[in-house]
Design a protein around this motif. Structure first.
Motif, mmCIF file in Angstrom:
data_model
loop_
_atom_site.group_PDB
_atom_site.id
_atom_site.type_symbol
_atom_site.label_atom_id
_atom_site.label_comp_id
_atom_site.label_asym_id
_atom_site.label_seq_id
_atom_site.Cartn_x
_atom_site.Cartn_y
_atom_site.Cartn_z
ATOM 1 N N SER A 119 0.835 -1.192 0.000
ATOM 2 C CA SER A 119 0.000 0.000 0.000
ATOM 3 C C SER A 119 0.874 1.247 0.000
ATOM 4 C CB SER A 119 -0.908 -0.001 1.230
ATOM 5 O OG SER A 119 -0.130 -0.049 2.416
ATOM 6 N N PRO A 120 0.419 2.325 -0.619
ATOM 7 C CA PRO A 120 1.225 3.541 -0.647
ATOM 8 C C PRO A 120 1.233 4.237 0.706
ATOM 9 C CG PRO A 120 -0.869 3.909 -1.759
ATOM 10 C CD PRO A 120 -0.813 2.455 -1.427
ATOM 11 N N VAL A 121 2.347 4.891 1.022
ATOM 12 C CA VAL A 121 2.486 5.684 2.243
ATOM 13 C C VAL A 121 2.952 7.075 1.829
ATOM 14 C CG1 VAL A 121 2.976 3.679 3.667
ATOM 15 C CG2 VAL A 121 4.865 4.907 2.632
ATOM 16 N N ASP A 122 2.582 8.068 2.624
ATOM 17 C CA ASP A 122 2.916 9.437 2.235
ATOM 18 C C ASP A 122 3.675 10.152 3.338
ATOM 19 O OD1 ASP A 122 0.836 11.415 3.762
ATOM 20 O OD2 ASP A 122 -0.141 9.512 3.291
ATOM 21 N N PHE A 123 4.366 11.211 2.937
ATOM 22 C CA PHE A 123 5.120 12.055 3.863
ATOM 23 C C PHE A 123 4.731 13.504 3.625
ATOM 24 C CE2 PHE A 123 7.652 8.273 3.154
ATOM 25 C CZ PHE A 123 7.989 7.890 4.446
ATOM 26 N N ARG A 124 4.776 14.285 4.697
ATOM 27 C CA ARG A 124 4.399 15.685 4.586
ATOM 28 C C ARG A 124 5.007 16.469 5.741
ATOM 29 N NH1 ARG A 124 -1.720 15.039 4.243
ATOM 30 N NH2 ARG A 124 -1.181 13.011 3.404
ATOM 31 N N GLY A 125 5.032 17.790 5.576
ATOM 32 C CA GLY A 125 5.467 18.655 6.662
ATOM 33 C C GLY A 125 6.877 18.346 7.139
ATOM 34 N N ASP A 126 7.033 18.271 8.467
ATOM 35 C CA ASP A 126 8.353 18.066 9.048
ATOM 36 C C ASP A 126 8.916 16.675 8.772
ATOM 37 O OD1 ASP A 126 8.763 20.623 10.455
ATOM 38 O OD2 ASP A 126 6.968 20.022 11.539
ATOM 39 N N GLN A 127 8.058 15.762 8.323
ATOM 40 C CA GLN A 127 8.578 14.445 7.955
ATOM 41 C C GLN A 127 9.553 14.544 6.788
ATOM 42 O OE1 GLN A 127 5.008 12.246 7.145
ATOM 43 N NE2 GLN A 127 4.464 12.015 9.301
ATOM 44 N N MET A 128 9.379 15.537 5.940
ATOM 45 C CA MET A 128 10.285 15.710 4.810
ATOM 46 C C MET A 128 11.698 16.027 5.287
ATOM 47 S SD MET A 128 8.309 15.049 2.284
ATOM 48 C CE MET A 128 9.355 15.528 0.908
ATOM 49 N N ASP A 129 11.811 16.740 6.407
ATOM 50 C CA ASP A 129 13.113 17.045 6.989
ATOM 51 C C ASP A 129 13.801 15.765 7.452
ATOM 52 O OD1 ASP A 129 15.310 18.401 8.009
ATOM 53 O OD2 ASP A 129 14.307 18.945 9.885
ATOM 54 N N LEU A 130 13.018 14.846 8.014
ATOM 55 C CA LEU A 130 13.588 13.569 8.468
ATOM 56 C C LEU A 130 14.136 12.772 7.293
ATOM 57 C CD1 LEU A 130 14.113 11.535 10.717
ATOM 58 C CD2 LEU A 130 11.765 10.724 10.455
ATOM 59 N N LEU A 131 13.408 12.749 6.173
ATOM 60 C CA LEU A 131 13.895 12.047 4.989
ATOM 61 C C LEU A 131 15.197 12.671 4.498
ATOM 62 C CD1 LEU A 131 10.579 11.596 2.942
ATOM 63 C CD2 LEU A 131 11.556 10.084 4.684
ATOM 64 N N ALA A 132 15.272 14.003 4.549
ATOM 65 C CA ALA A 132 16.487 14.682 4.104
ATOM 66 C C ALA A 132 17.654 14.354 5.019
ATOM 67 C CB ALA A 132 16.250 16.191 4.066
#
Length: 407
Positions: free
Chosen positions: A43-56
């Motif tokens: 299933s697809p999962v999404d990221f948004r907001g401050d979660q994008m900083d964690l990925l970076a």
């Protein structure tokens, strides 16, 4: 002296924690009961907001964007297939969406250089001693570890062994979810179709792989033991709840009978008074499991980052680190659970025809240009419900790896 950590669960939270701890010099072992990583689908999962900083911070943001589903809006139809409203992509897919199997592979690739992985194995017993935890495995010889962390999902074996049976902590939301893939005969490209009847939700969407479509079916049921049945029993149960439904549901039920990869489970939350006992801790769905719509994946990765960071701050004092980790994550998990309960119980599966009409009317308003812009802004600024990341003294992806530790 290098401290050893066993992580049980090789999905999302486990490899995330392995990455941070492995780069910080821990001797990390990850045990996963599946024979190998799932190569596709999920299933697809999404990221948004401050979660994008964690990925970076993990250095995986560009790779995730390269594998994103590109999912657009979800079209809501009535029983005849007539379009009645739209669910904007900003609401469901965040800033970036990726299939779970692709994310799991990315996290595995990032962490395998600093962690030992053991597939096709599982923890069968835990015995804490003054200086560690003696762990027995289904296939491997027993070993001692300084710390053990369960990241093995809502039906966690580590939680059962260390805290007690699942029934003590599972809070059912009265809904069940089924997911399976079919050939994409709908002509859907980077989008989806949603159909509702009271207490029932059907979604068919197609993302990065446009040759297949993912079918998600949610229905209300008071039976707490539905997910324990055999696969054939589960298929009959699903068909029983959706027989007579409109739109193209009959064709989906026919395809269900032939699917080899049915996912079926209750939609439940895990609620524990504490997430650690002695040297054993829980992260992700094994600890809190919010459910659909609760940013579970991003929250699990944040939990892994937080636990690793608190261990670094506490100079390996695991008791203090576990307590601080809980203080940081507790309210975030509670907020996620409240959001998920509303999303799946009220927004996705209204219990009455009137509730469906109201939801659809709200979505028609939400699909106007000004509100779509507001959704996108909310997604970037606050939709993740995680807050600003704490700056822990962790070795990030652009820093050199620690010296290899002895296995």
């Amino acid at each position: 002296m290098t401290r050893s950590v066993l992580i049980s669960g090789g999905g999302i939270a486990g490899p995330s924690l392995a990455y941070w701890l492995g780069r910080s010099g821990y001797a990390v072992t990850v045990v996963e009961q599946a024979p190998a990583l799932r190569s596709s689908g999920g299933s697809p999962v999404d990221f948004r907001g401050d979660q994008m900083d964690l990925l970076a911070r993990m250095g995986i943001d560009d790779e995730i964007k390269a594998h994103q589903t590109g999912m657009g809006d979800q079209i809501v139809v009535d029983r005849t297939g007539r379009r009645v409203s739209t669910l904007p992509s900003a609401l469901l897919s965040g800033e970036v969406e990726i299939e779970r199997s692709d994310l799991a592979r990315i996290l595995y690739d990032r962490s395998k250089g600093v962690a030992e992985y053991r597939f096709d194995d599982a923890v069968t017993a835990l015995a804490e001693t003054p200086d560690g935890v003696e762990v027995a495995f289904a296939r491997s010889p027993a070993r001692r570890f300084d710390l053990v962390v369960g990241t093995d999902g809502p039906h966690s074996g580590v939680r059962r062994l260390a805290f007690g049976e699942e029934t003590f902590f599972r809070h059912d939301l009265g809904l069940y979810v089924a997911g399976f893939r079919i050939p994409n005969d709908f002509g859907i490209v980077h989008g989806g179709v949603v159909y509702n009847e009271p207490g029932k939700f059907v979604m068919v969407n197609s993302g990065r792989d446009t040759t297949t479509a993912l079918v998600t079916m949610i229905f209300a049921s008071a039976d707490r033991d539905d997910h324990r049945h055999s696969v054939e029993d589960q298929k009959r149960l699903i068909a029983g709840h959706f027989t007579g439904a409109g739109w193209r549901v009959p064709a989906l039920l026919a395809a269900l009978q032939d699917t080899p990869d049915l996912y079926f489970d209750s939609i439940s939350q895990i609620r524990l008074a504490r997430w650690s006992t002695g040297r054993i801790a829980l992260v992700g769905d094994s600890a809190w499991c919010p459910g659909p719509g609760g940013s579970a994946t991003g929250l699990a990765m944040l939990g892994a980052y937080t636990l690793a960071g608190e261990l670094a701050l506490a100079a390996d004092n695991h008791v203090e680190a576990y307590q601080r980790y809980e203080r940081v994550m507790r309210e975030k998990a509670a907020t996620s659970q409240r959001t998920a309960a509303w999303t799946v119980g009220t927004f996705l599966t209204p219990g009455t025809e009137r509730g469906i009409r109201i939801r659809n009317a709200l979505m028609r308003v939400a699909s106007t240009r000004p509100l779509i812009a507001a959704f996108e802004w909310s997604s970037r600024r606050g939709g993740a419900r995680t807050g600003t990341l704490t700056g822990y003294p962790l070795a990030g992806t652009h820093q050199p790896l620690p010296a290899p530790h002895a296995r």
